[in-house]
Design an enzyme around this catalytic site. Structure first.
Site, PDB file in Angstrom:
ATOM      1  N   LYS A   1       3.969 -10.296  -3.456  1.00 48.31           N
ATOM      2  CA  LYS A   1       3.011 -11.409  -3.395  1.00 48.31           C
ATOM      3  C   LYS A   1       1.720 -11.004  -2.705  1.00 48.31           C
ATOM      4  CE  LYS A   1       7.031 -13.334  -4.240  1.00 48.31           C
ATOM      5  NZ  LYS A   1       7.588 -14.204  -5.225  1.00 48.31           N
TER       6      LYS A   1
ATOM      7  N   ASP B   1      13.663 -11.784   6.281  1.00 52.28           N
ATOM      8  CA  ASP B   1      13.116 -11.620   4.941  1.00 52.28           C
ATOM      9  C   ASP B   1      11.664 -12.069   4.989  1.00 52.28           C
ATOM     10  OD1 ASP B   1      12.484 -11.615   2.289  1.00 52.28           O
ATOM     11  OD2 ASP B   1      13.929 -13.162   1.692  1.00 52.28           O
TER      12      ASP B   1
ATOM     13  N   TRP C   1      16.408 -19.467  -0.289  1.00 56.21           N
ATOM     14  CA  TRP C   1      16.082 -18.955  -1.630  1.00 56.21           C
ATOM     15  C   TRP C   1      17.410 -18.683  -2.344  1.00 56.21           C
ATOM     16  CZ3 TRP C   1      15.208 -13.264  -2.860  1.00 56.21           C
ATOM     17  CH2 TRP C   1      14.615 -13.103  -4.106  1.00 56.21           C
TER      18      TRP C   1
HETATM   19  C1  LIG Z   1      12.286 -15.580   0.016  1.00 53.71           C
HETATM   20  C2  LIG Z   1      12.109 -14.417  -0.888  1.00 53.71           C
HETATM   21  N1  LIG Z   1      12.592 -13.229  -0.515  1.00 53.71           N
HETATM   22  C3  LIG Z   1      12.460 -12.144  -1.277  1.00 53.71           C
HETATM   23  C4  LIG Z   1      11.827 -12.208  -2.495  1.00 53.71           C
HETATM   24  C5  LIG Z   1      11.791 -10.936  -3.290  1.00 53.71           C
HETATM   25  O1  LIG Z   1      10.686 -10.652  -3.975  1.00 53.71           O
HETATM   26  P1  LIG Z   1      10.515  -9.340  -4.828  1.00 53.71           P
HETATM   27  O2  LIG Z   1      11.823  -8.716  -5.084  1.00 53.71           O
HETATM   28  O3  LIG Z   1       9.857  -9.787  -6.074  1.00 53.71           O
HETATM   29  O4  LIG Z   1       9.628  -8.456  -4.009  1.00 53.71           O
HETATM   30  C6  LIG Z   1      11.312 -13.432  -2.954  1.00 53.71           C
HETATM   31  C7  LIG Z   1      10.673 -13.560  -4.265  1.00 53.71           C
HETATM   32  O5  LIG Z   1      10.416 -14.596  -4.791  1.00 53.71           O
HETATM   33  C8  LIG Z   1      11.455 -14.561  -2.114  1.00 53.71           C
HETATM   34  O6  LIG Z   1      10.974 -15.755  -2.461  1.00 53.71           O
END
Ligand SMILES: Cc1ncc(COP(=O)(O)O)c(C=O)c1O
Length: 395
Positions: free
Chosen positions: A246, A211, A130
């Site tokens: 999510k 993660d 990511w």
């Molecule tokens: C791989 C991954 N890690 C962490 C996140 C963090 O998400 P958030 O900060 O919206 O909870 C995302 C969000 O798209 C993600 O795709």
């Protein structure tokens, strides 16, 4: 002083979504940002969350500050959700956690702790990963190496290459792993492969940093955490960044959690104290609303059952869309897209060139990332034929 700062381009993913919003083609298809969308293209509020919110609004008497550790009840609920009811690490009291502003905040707190323990430590990230991982962890001073992960030829994990690369990870290194539903490629490790990574961590002494932002959207809540749980049972130390964006639909409420698995309770308490100080210097305390809702859902059997059933429906819908997409694309293009069925979660690389992606955007108003990563949940019964036909045309 400030006038030396130049205008920066938009974030590539959010900028593309914004571009799509301004496109007036009624047939446009938005497969950009990683949010769950239902058949109507809406990112819904879970019914259980809505119920918890109604109660919260009726009963809330104060907006006074939270503690930097967050909402009481949220951390234990998240620990059980991620590590499982029967976790030996939990029973041994060697886990502590802190509420954080979303998965991003959780990653950042994890990075702050790693930097405090071992300044400039090396984090191994998958190729690809990511794109936000690097700036998020790098801004505290951590260094990076990549390990090979996705094989564009086979559309799967190149596990031999991953193992080969991670042989160089040493006792002071951190290996960042996607707990499930790999973003961007959707290709996940099998349980056997998680076990081999566990063997390597034990033998070489590196620490996994996991993660997990999509628990429940791959195969199910327990299934998606099974790899991580394997490691938690056997390794002395590990950090987990979990997100409720999510799987509880709490995206904008910024609700996440950093967990520390430590050698013993004393060290777990020490890490929590460190995390609270890290939070205090970055944002003081996390936002309350999302964590109050999440903890209310996790603490109530009926709300939990309601939430889990709705999440199961989303997971089944994504997997159904994967199958539909395979059929439609194969019929429209005569090519093999079977790999889409085997992947997990919201993402898939279609394997299109940058030029083909651009033509899809310019000529057909089909928006996906330049890497041809799509958000499968952006597909629905109304756009799937148009999508498959457009892809066939650019191929
Ligand atoms: C791989 C991954 N890690 C962490 C996140 C963090 O998400 P958030 O900060 O919206 O909870 C995302 C969000 O798209 C993600 O795709």
């Amino acid at each position: 002083m400030l006038d030396a700062l130049e205008l920066l381009p938009d974030d590539p993913i959010l900028g593309l979504a914004a571009l799509c919003r301004t496109d007036d083609n009624p047939k446009k298809v938005d497969l950009t940002v990683g949010i769950y969308m239902d058949e109507n293209g809406v990112c819904p509020v879970f019914d259980a969350i809505r119920q918890a919110q109604t109660t919260l609004v009726a009963k809330e008497v104060s907006k006074a500050y939270l503690s930097p550790a967050g909402v009481a009840g949220f951390n234990p609920g998240m620990q059980k959700l991620v590590l499982g009811e029967n976790s030996a690490a939990l029973a041994d009291g060697r886990v502590s956690s802190i509420q954080a502003p979303g998965g991003c905040g959780a990653l950042r707190i994890g990075a702050e702790i790693i930097q405090a323990a071992s300044p400039g430590a090396k984090v191994w990230v998958s190729d690809p990963t990511w794109p936000v991982h690097i700036p998020l962890l790098g801004s505290v001073g951590l260094q990076f190496s990549t390990y090979r992960y996705y094989d564009a030829q086979t559309h799967g994990v190149n596990f031999d290459a991953m193992v080969e690369d991670l042989k160089a990870a040493g006792p002071n290194d951190i290996v960042l792993l996607h707990g499930c539903c790999h973003n961007p490629c959707g290709a996940d490790l099998s349980q056997e492969q998680w076990s081999i990574i566990g063997d390597m961590a034990e033998a070489q002494g590196f620490m996994p940093f996991i993660d997990i932002a999509y628990q429940g959207l791959g195969d199910g809540l327990d299934e998606d955490a099974a790899g991580l749980r394997q490691l938690a049972e056997r390794l002395p130390e590990m950090i987990i960044a979990a997100s409720c964006s999510k799987n509880m639909g709490l995206y904008r409420e910024r609700t996440g959690c950093t967990m520390f698995l430590c050698r013993d309770k004393k060290n777990a308490d020490a890490l929590l104290s460190q995390a609270k100080v890290a939070a205090r210097r970055v944002y003081s305390m996390p936002p309350a609303h999302g964590a109050l809702l999440a903890s209310a859902v996790l603490a109530d059997d009926d709300l939990t059952a309601n939430w889990q059933a709705e999440l199961r429906g989303m997971c089944d819908r994504i997997n159904g869309l994967r199958s539909d997409l395979v059929e439609k694309l194969q019929t429209a293009t005569g090519r093999d897209f079977e790999f889409i069925r085997a992947e997990k979660g919201m993402f898939s690389f279609l394997g299109l060139s940058g030029e083909q992606v651009q033509t899809l955007r310019d000529d057909y108003s089909v928006y996906m990332l330049g890497s041809s990563r799509i958000n499968v949940a952006g597909v629905n019964a109304r756009n799937i034929d148009y999508l498959a036909d457009s892809i066939a045309k650019v191929l």
